[in-house]
Enzyme design. Structure first.
Site, mmCIF file in Angstrom:
data_model
loop_
_atom_site.group_PDB
_atom_site.id
_atom_site.type_symbol
_atom_site.label_atom_id
_atom_site.label_comp_id
_atom_site.label_asym_id
_atom_site.label_seq_id
_atom_site.Cartn_x
_atom_site.Cartn_y
_atom_site.Cartn_z
ATOM 1 N N CYS A 93 0.848 -1.177 0.000
ATOM 2 C CA CYS A 93 0.000 0.000 0.000
ATOM 3 C C CYS A 93 0.892 1.238 0.000
ATOM 4 O O CYS A 93 1.926 1.274 0.657
ATOM 5 C CB CYS A 93 -0.940 0.092 1.187
ATOM 6 S SG CYS A 93 -2.092 -1.277 1.294
ATOM 7 N N ARG A 130 3.878 -0.242 -4.869
ATOM 8 C CA ARG A 130 3.607 -0.783 -3.533
ATOM 9 C C ARG A 130 2.278 -1.525 -3.455
ATOM 10 O O ARG A 130 1.931 -2.089 -2.413
ATOM 11 C CB ARG A 130 3.603 0.355 -2.505
ATOM 12 C CG ARG A 130 4.895 1.121 -2.436
ATOM 13 C CD ARG A 130 4.787 2.249 -1.442
ATOM 14 N NE ARG A 130 4.617 1.755 -0.103
ATOM 15 C CZ ARG A 130 5.584 1.462 0.737
ATOM 16 N NH1 ARG A 130 6.830 1.627 0.365
ATOM 17 N NH2 ARG A 130 5.336 1.004 1.932
ATOM 18 N N TRP A 165 -2.651 -2.675 -1.691
ATOM 19 C CA TRP A 165 -2.345 -4.083 -1.901
ATOM 20 C C TRP A 165 -3.199 -4.803 -0.866
ATOM 21 O O TRP A 165 -2.982 -4.675 0.339
ATOM 22 C CB TRP A 165 -0.862 -4.349 -1.676
ATOM 23 C CG TRP A 165 -0.461 -5.747 -2.015
ATOM 24 C CD1 TRP A 165 -0.139 -6.232 -3.248
ATOM 25 C CD2 TRP A 165 -0.337 -6.858 -1.117
ATOM 26 N NE1 TRP A 165 0.169 -7.569 -3.167
ATOM 27 C CE2 TRP A 165 0.057 -7.980 -1.880
ATOM 28 C CE3 TRP A 165 -0.524 -7.025 0.250
ATOM 29 C CZ2 TRP A 165 0.263 -9.237 -1.312
ATOM 30 C CZ3 TRP A 165 -0.319 -8.274 0.814
ATOM 31 C CH2 TRP A 165 0.064 -9.368 0.028
ATOM 32 N N ASN A 221 -1.580 2.249 5.715
ATOM 33 C CA ASN A 221 -0.717 1.189 5.170
ATOM 34 C C ASN A 221 -0.257 0.364 6.359
ATOM 35 O O ASN A 221 0.304 0.909 7.308
ATOM 36 C CB ASN A 221 0.484 1.821 4.452
ATOM 37 C CG ASN A 221 1.587 0.821 4.184
ATOM 38 O OD1 ASN A 221 1.334 -0.366 4.013
ATOM 39 N ND2 ASN A 221 2.813 1.305 4.134
ATOM 40 N N GLY A 222 -0.526 -0.941 6.325
ATOM 41 C CA GLY A 222 -0.123 -1.812 7.431
ATOM 42 C C GLY A 222 -1.234 -2.788 7.754
ATOM 43 O O GLY A 222 -2.127 -3.003 6.935
ATOM 44 N N GLU A 243 17.273 -17.361 -8.731
ATOM 45 C CA GLU A 243 16.878 -15.995 -9.080
ATOM 46 C C GLU A 243 16.276 -15.953 -10.487
ATOM 47 O O GLU A 243 15.276 -15.269 -10.728
ATOM 48 C CB GLU A 243 18.103 -15.074 -8.944
ATOM 49 C CG GLU A 243 17.904 -13.633 -9.336
ATOM 50 C CD GLU A 243 16.800 -12.906 -8.577
ATOM 51 O OE1 GLU A 243 16.242 -13.440 -7.609
ATOM 52 O OE2 GLU A 243 16.462 -11.790 -9.002
ATOM 53 N N LYS A 277 12.505 -14.719 -11.316
ATOM 54 C CA LYS A 277 12.212 -13.627 -12.261
ATOM 55 C C LYS A 277 11.185 -14.083 -13.291
ATOM 56 O O LYS A 277 10.249 -13.368 -13.604
ATOM 57 C CB LYS A 277 13.475 -13.180 -13.027
ATOM 58 C CG LYS A 277 14.495 -12.353 -12.323
ATOM 59 C CD LYS A 277 14.058 -10.995 -11.875
ATOM 60 C CE LYS A 277 13.389 -11.051 -10.544
ATOM 61 N NZ LYS A 277 14.111 -10.745 -9.384
ATOM 62 N N GLU A 294 7.596 -14.645 -11.615
ATOM 63 C CA GLU A 294 6.867 -13.499 -11.066
ATOM 64 C C GLU A 294 6.356 -12.528 -12.125
ATOM 65 O O GLU A 294 5.349 -11.868 -11.900
ATOM 66 C CB GLU A 294 7.682 -12.764 -9.994
ATOM 67 C CG GLU A 294 8.858 -11.993 -10.506
ATOM 68 C CD GLU A 294 9.626 -11.306 -9.393
ATOM 69 O OE1 GLU A 294 9.025 -10.867 -8.420
ATOM 70 O OE2 GLU A 294 10.861 -11.214 -9.522
ATOM 71 N N HIS A 352 17.116 -36.282 -8.452
ATOM 72 C CA HIS A 352 16.398 -36.766 -7.268
ATOM 73 C C HIS A 352 14.917 -36.414 -7.334
ATOM 74 O O HIS A 352 14.249 -36.373 -6.298
ATOM 75 C CB HIS A 352 17.051 -36.219 -5.999
ATOM 76 C CG HIS A 352 18.465 -36.660 -5.850
ATOM 77 N ND1 HIS A 352 18.807 -37.937 -5.456
ATOM 78 C CD2 HIS A 352 19.629 -36.026 -6.120
ATOM 79 C CE1 HIS A 352 20.132 -38.059 -5.454
ATOM 80 N NE2 HIS A 352 20.652 -36.897 -5.856
ATOM 81 N N LYS A 384 5.983 -4.145 -4.354
ATOM 82 C CA LYS A 384 7.430 -4.027 -4.238
ATOM 83 C C LYS A 384 7.910 -4.097 -2.792
ATOM 84 O O LYS A 384 8.913 -4.711 -2.490
ATOM 85 C CB LYS A 384 7.852 -2.698 -4.849
ATOM 86 C CG LYS A 384 9.329 -2.460 -4.842
ATOM 87 C CD LYS A 384 9.914 -2.764 -6.175
ATOM 88 C CE LYS A 384 11.406 -2.772 -6.156
ATOM 89 N NZ LYS A 384 11.951 -3.937 -6.848
#
Ligand code: F6R
Length: 615
Positions: A2, A27, A75, A101-102, A488, A492, A495, A511, A610
């Site tokens: 947010c 955000r 968000w 926000n929170g 990584e 990428k 996402e 395995h 983010k």
């Protein structure tokens, strides 16, 4: 998560807040809303599910005039991303509006209490309890908004950055923070800006105050800025000068922030080691941690805590610290570490790695380690962020603002700082002989040019992306310090393009994951020259034997993998400790092009934000 923005001054508030929300959209982008108080004392509150642009279109048909207002981009945590759950939330009598926000953890009990007192809840959010609680206190205790906010926050458990706008005082905004970030910008002619980070503020002023936990800020057109603790103690605001430049938060001609940030890496890596590395004189130093170097050199172990991409950087750090400085490193997911009753004492050094410096789990893990007496250090990108402020010391990555939700330049900057740290500790310990040290620092200085050389091959990356853009799954394999690079690469891809991807240590493939391999499966392999090269070649053969498609990242001049791979990308040779800084680049580029070809929203992938300020 947010983003919040507020403005009070002489200009029209709506366009300033709208622009600010667009900057903070990274955000969260589930819904957006702005409430503005106009000259007739009408509080106009416009909210829309979806992006800020949808709010913009909607509000264009209505009155949005007024010189004080608050805005929010969400968000979703509690409740669907619809118009009702969007912020701002307004008190029952329509006199006050609030953005948050929170997460309010005790919202259930507060909600029940308020409902028993006759309050009717319209949304499913945790935030709505705040506005009713403040309203209730204001009326019952006959106090002003700022005092009602203070009293209310004393009974709230959780994280918050809030701003409250009240019709009974159109000259004032009241803000508060705990665990979620909030910056106050001090503008010209008595104007004030409040925002989750400095990006909405920078174009108006570079004088800011980063609010501390449990502080309340009152910004008033007549009385200026005053800061109080929630225990009601007045504090002197600490005004800082921002060094952020407006160009740094704009796309600069690139189609997406992510592409811009990938291409910025030659510069951002250089900025990261600027002044910290001198090849001619043969030294490396990190000013931010110099007082802790001896402690680091004597450390029996180091714990690194991080999330997501930063956790991958920590894994690269583990290889660097163990190989160069010979210090055992444990890499922990911050979210697991904090709830595991970990064994930590005063001899431990805990290093948090975080681009935003606001990730709730990383922050909590650090606080836990601090409470147990450990030395806590930070590697952050955002200057003035919460993590950078609670740590005993740390080193900034200096990558500049990273706006694309998928982290790219922050990762390579984190790895660069970890390399410098490992090198300086290794030298302090006397573990690294002159020849090896000089070889590594000479190579490190060449990394920006080598990254630039990889970036020149964009056509090749596009061609490979076009072949695999419709894949449903992908595997990424690497060994040694290429394993975190594989993780990584997979992160990428998944996402931003929503293709399911897994990163594995190449030898682990047999395995289990080998069962997935067929002629449809792209397998990205980091097969650069190094101690495991021959082993990786064998792993490639195992994939080929099952008809999997190999896309290999190889060292320039390699002929063996070139001959067997379906596709390859050559990267310049470097010291094996530095290889992750180069091998990551092709994987970033391919993820980017695949996502673009699939029509995905590269900079704002679905469901993500983010800065993850909720746990
Ligand atoms: C992935 C990504 C996330 C972040 C993670 C931690 O591209 O950006 O996985 O790395 O949310 O964020 P920071 O580094 O801000 O603590």
């Amino acid at each position: 998560m947010c983003g919040i923005v507020a403005y009070i001054g002489k200009e029209q508030a709506f366009p300033i807040i709208l622009k600010g929300l667009k900057r903070l959209e990274y955000r969260g982008y589930d819904s957006a809303g702005i409430a503005v108080l106009n000259d007739d004392s009408s509080l106009n509150n416009y909210k829309r599910s979806g992006k800020v642009s949808e709010l913009e279109e909607f509000a264009a048909q209505h009155d949005s005039t007024g010189t004080v207002g608050i805005g929010h981009t969400r968000w979703a945590t509690h409740g669907l991303p619809n118009n009702i759950n969007a912020h701002p939330h307004v008190s029952s009598d329509g006199e006050m509006a609030l953005i948050h926000n929170g997460i309010i953890e005790n919202y259930d009990s507060l909600r029940e209490e308020l409902m028993s007192r006759g309050y009717v809840f319209k949304s499913e959010t945790d935030t709505e309890v705040l506005i009713h609680l403040i309203d209730d206190i204001k009326k019952n205790e006959q106090v002003k908004t700022a005092e009602a906010v203070r009293i209310a926050l004393n009974s709230v458990i959780g994280a918050y950055a809030i701003v409250v706008l009240s019709k009974d005082n159109p000259n004032q905004l009241v803000a508060a923070r705990k665990s979620s970030p909030l910056v106050v910008g001090i503008g010209k002619d008595g104007a004030f800006y409040l925002a989750s980070d400095a990006t909405p503020i920078i174009e108006y002023t570079n004088e800011v105050v980063y609010m501390e936990d449990e502080e309340i800020a009152v910004v008033d057109r007549n009385d200026g800025l005053r800061i109080f603790s929630i225990q009601d103690k007045e504090k002197v605001p600490y005004i800082q000068r921002l060094e952020l430049k407006l160009e740094a938060i704009e796309k600069g001609g690139y189609e997406h922030f992510m592409l811009k940030e990938i291409h910025e890496q030659p510069r951002s890596i250089k900025d990261c080691f600027r002044g910290r590395l001198n090849v001619d004189e043969g030294w490396v130093k990190l000013g931010g941690i110099k007082d802790y170097e001896s402690k680091l050199a004597k450390a029996k172990r180091i714990i690194m805590v991080a999330c997501g991409t930063s956790w991958h950087a920590a894994l690269v750090g583990e290889y660097l610290f163990e190989d160069l400085a010979r210090i055992p490193v444990e890499v922990e997911y911050a979210s697991e570490f904090r709830y595991r009753n970990p064994i930590i004492d005063e001899d431990d050094i805990v290093i948090a790695i975080s681009q935003s410096g606001e990730t709730a789990d990383t922050l909590a893990a650090l606080n836990l380690a601090k409470s147990k007496g450990a030395t806590i250090l930070g590697i952050c990108n955002v200057v003035g962020s919460s993590i950078s402020r609670i740590t005993h010391a740390g080193s900034y990555t200096h990558a500049g603002p990273e706006i694309g939700v998928a982290s790219t330049k922050a990762f390579t900057a984190q790895v660069t700082v970890l390399t410098l740290m490992a090198l300086s500790i290794a030298r302090k310990k006397g573990n690294l002989d002159d020849t090896k040290f000089r070889r590594i620092i000479t190579e490190l200085e060449l990394i920006p040019d080598k990254v630039a050389k990889i970036l020149e091959q964009s056509e090749k990356h596009e061609e490979i992306s076009a072949v695999y853009k419709d894949a449903r799954n992908a595997l990424y394999l690497g060994r040694g310090n290429s394993f975190p690079v594989a993780l990584e690469g997979a992160l990428k891809l998944k996402e931003i393009s929503y293709i399911h991807a897994e990163g594995y240590p190449a030898a682990e493939m047999k395995h289990g994951p080998i069962a997935l391999i067929d002629e449809e499966m792209p397998v990205f392999v980091i097969a650069t020259k190094g101690p495991s090269y021959e082993k990786v070649v064998s792993n490639i053969q195992e994939v080929k034997a099952r008809k999997g498609k190999i896309i290999a990242v190889i060292t320039e001049g390699d002929t063996q993998v070139k001959a067997i791979a379906d596709h390859y990308i050559e990267i310049p040779d470097t010291d094996e400790n530095l290889a992750p800084l180069l091998a990551t680049i092709p994987l970033q580029l391919i993820s980017y092009y695949v996502a673009v070809m699939r029509g995905a929203n590269v900079d704002q992938p679905r469901n993500l934000a983010k800065s993850v300020t909720v746990e």
